[in-house]
Design a protein around this motif. Structure first.
Motif, mmCIF file in Angstrom:
data_model
loop_
_atom_site.group_PDB
_atom_site.id
_atom_site.type_symbol
_atom_site.label_atom_id
_atom_site.label_comp_id
_atom_site.label_asym_id
_atom_site.label_seq_id
_atom_site.Cartn_x
_atom_site.Cartn_y
_atom_site.Cartn_z
ATOM 1 N N LYS A 2 95.414 -14.215 -94.808
ATOM 2 C CA LYS A 2 95.407 -14.295 -93.353
ATOM 3 C C LYS A 2 96.793 -14.660 -92.828
ATOM 4 N N THR A 3 97.530 -15.412 -93.622
ATOM 5 C CA THR A 3 98.873 -15.802 -93.200
ATOM 6 C C THR A 3 99.788 -14.594 -93.099
ATOM 7 N N LEU A 4 99.698 -13.686 -94.040
ATOM 8 C CA LEU A 4 100.535 -12.482 -93.989
ATOM 9 C C LEU A 4 100.196 -11.620 -92.785
ATOM 10 N N LYS A 5 98.914 -11.518 -92.478
ATOM 11 C CA LYS A 5 98.501 -10.735 -91.318
ATOM 12 C C LYS A 5 98.986 -11.396 -90.026
ATOM 13 N N ALA A 6 98.835 -12.718 -89.944
ATOM 14 C CA ALA A 6 99.310 -13.437 -88.760
ATOM 15 C C ALA A 6 100.829 -13.375 -88.651
ATOM 16 N N LEU A 7 101.509 -13.402 -89.773
ATOM 17 C CA LEU A 7 102.967 -13.320 -89.767
ATOM 18 C C LEU A 7 103.449 -11.945 -89.319
ATOM 19 N N LYS A 8 102.714 -10.915 -89.671
ATOM 20 C CA LYS A 8 103.053 -9.559 -89.231
ATOM 21 C C LYS A 8 102.883 -9.435 -87.719
ATOM 22 N N ILE A 9 101.792 -9.971 -87.194
ATOM 23 C CA ILE A 9 101.561 -9.950 -85.748
ATOM 24 C C ILE A 9 102.616 -10.783 -85.033
ATOM 25 N N THR A 10 102.948 -11.924 -85.609
ATOM 26 C CA THR A 10 103.980 -12.790 -85.040
ATOM 27 C C THR A 10 105.320 -12.078 -84.992
ATOM 28 N N SER A 11 105.657 -11.363 -86.039
ATOM 29 C CA SER A 11 106.933 -10.635 -86.063
ATOM 30 C C SER A 11 106.981 -9.561 -84.991
ATOM 31 N N GLY A 15 109.430 -9.771 -81.842
ATOM 32 C CA GLY A 15 110.340 -8.641 -81.653
ATOM 33 C C GLY A 15 110.309 -8.136 -80.215
ATOM 34 N N ILE A 16 109.125 -8.087 -79.631
ATOM 35 C CA ILE A 16 108.993 -7.694 -78.226
ATOM 36 C C ILE A 16 109.676 -8.717 -77.328
ATOM 37 N N PHE A 17 109.472 -10.000 -77.634
ATOM 38 C CA PHE A 17 110.123 -11.076 -76.881
ATOM 39 C C PHE A 17 111.640 -10.938 -76.939
ATOM 40 N N CYS A 18 112.167 -10.690 -78.127
ATOM 41 C CA CYS A 18 113.617 -10.531 -78.299
ATOM 42 C C CYS A 18 114.127 -9.311 -77.539
ATOM 43 N N PHE A 19 113.342 -8.228 -77.526
ATOM 44 C CA PHE A 19 113.722 -7.039 -76.773
ATOM 45 C C PHE A 19 113.873 -7.363 -75.290
ATOM 46 N N ILE A 51 110.679 -15.087 -69.566
ATOM 47 C CA ILE A 51 110.835 -16.345 -68.852
ATOM 48 C C ILE A 51 109.587 -17.225 -68.928
ATOM 49 N N ILE A 52 108.407 -16.638 -68.972
ATOM 50 C CA ILE A 52 107.167 -17.430 -69.043
ATOM 51 C C ILE A 52 106.345 -17.023 -70.259
ATOM 52 N N ASN A 53 107.021 -16.818 -71.359
ATOM 53 C CA ASN A 53 106.363 -16.314 -72.559
ATOM 54 C C ASN A 53 106.393 -17.384 -73.653
ATOM 55 N N PRO A 54 105.251 -18.031 -73.918
ATOM 56 C CA PRO A 54 105.235 -19.100 -74.923
ATOM 57 C C PRO A 54 104.931 -18.609 -76.336
ATOM 58 N N ILE A 55 105.275 -17.375 -76.658
ATOM 59 C CA ILE A 55 104.851 -16.773 -77.921
ATOM 60 C C ILE A 55 105.460 -17.474 -79.134
ATOM 61 N N GLY A 56 106.645 -18.012 -79.020
ATOM 62 C CA GLY A 56 107.262 -18.686 -80.157
ATOM 63 C C GLY A 56 106.489 -19.915 -80.601
ATOM 64 N N ILE A 57 106.092 -20.730 -79.661
ATOM 65 C CA ILE A 57 105.358 -21.959 -79.979
ATOM 66 C C ILE A 57 103.949 -21.642 -80.455
ATOM 67 N N VAL A 58 103.278 -20.749 -79.771
ATOM 68 C CA VAL A 58 101.893 -20.404 -80.124
ATOM 69 C C VAL A 58 101.830 -19.755 -81.502
ATOM 70 N N SER A 59 102.718 -18.824 -81.777
ATOM 71 C CA SER A 59 102.689 -18.152 -83.075
ATOM 72 C C SER A 59 103.054 -19.106 -84.206
ATOM 73 N N THR A 94 113.768 -17.425 -81.530
ATOM 74 C CA THR A 94 113.320 -17.246 -80.146
ATOM 75 C C THR A 94 113.854 -18.348 -79.232
ATOM 76 N N THR A 95 113.991 -19.559 -79.725
ATOM 77 C CA THR A 95 114.533 -20.640 -78.894
ATOM 78 C C THR A 95 115.998 -20.391 -78.569
ATOM 79 N N VAL A 96 116.760 -20.012 -79.570
ATOM 80 C CA VAL A 96 118.182 -19.726 -79.339
ATOM 81 C C VAL A 96 118.339 -18.540 -78.388
ATOM 82 N N LEU A 97 117.547 -17.514 -78.581
ATOM 83 C CA LEU A 97 117.633 -16.337 -77.713
ATOM 84 C C LEU A 97 117.186 -16.666 -76.292
ATOM 85 N N TYR A 98 116.174 -17.510 -76.141
ATOM 86 C CA TYR A 98 115.682 -17.919 -74.829
ATOM 87 C C TYR A 98 116.765 -18.686 -74.058
#
Length: 112
Positions: A2-11, A15-19, A51-59, A94-98
């Motif tokens: 499950k960790t690999l699947k969650a890590l793939k979704i997180t990536s 990636g969308i956040f970084c874009f 600007i209002i995307n908490p994906i780094g912390i949640v993931s 994501t924090t550095v990019l934010y």
């Protein structure tokens, strides 16, 4: 596993956040140096992607909790290999990019 699947979704989500961070910064830079109002409007629309995307912390919370439950299983640990490092790398990226995107947004637009 499950960790690999969650890590793939997180990536993918990170990636969308970084874009969005990079694309809005580029649009504001084009506006600043070439005086294009179209790119300013596009940059303002793209800014809502980061600007209002908490994906780094949640993931991080989800992946780390799954990792802690699966790390005791030797088979899951072997399948994961060194990929668990990305659980800690993505929040830093994501924090550095934010912060960078926020500072550059203020610098290119002249303030908030």
């Amino acid at each position: 596993m499950k960790t690999l699947k969650a890590l793939k979704i997180t990536s993918i989500l990170n990636g969308i956040f970084c874009f969005f961070c990079v694309a809005s910064t580029i649009c504001f830079a084009i506006t600043r140096y070439f005086d294009s109002d179209l790119f300013f409007s596009i940059g303002n629309i793209l800014i809502y992607g980061w600007i209002i995307n908490p994906i780094g912390i949640v993931s991080f919370i989800i992946c780390f909790s799954l990792f802690l439950t699966e790390r005791k299983n030797q088979e899951a640990r072997k399948a994961m290999g060194k990929k668990w490092i990305w659980i800690f790398a993505w929040p830093v990226i994501t924090t550095v990019l934010y912060i960078t995107a926020g500072v550059l947004q203020v610098a290119f637009t002249g303030g908030i």
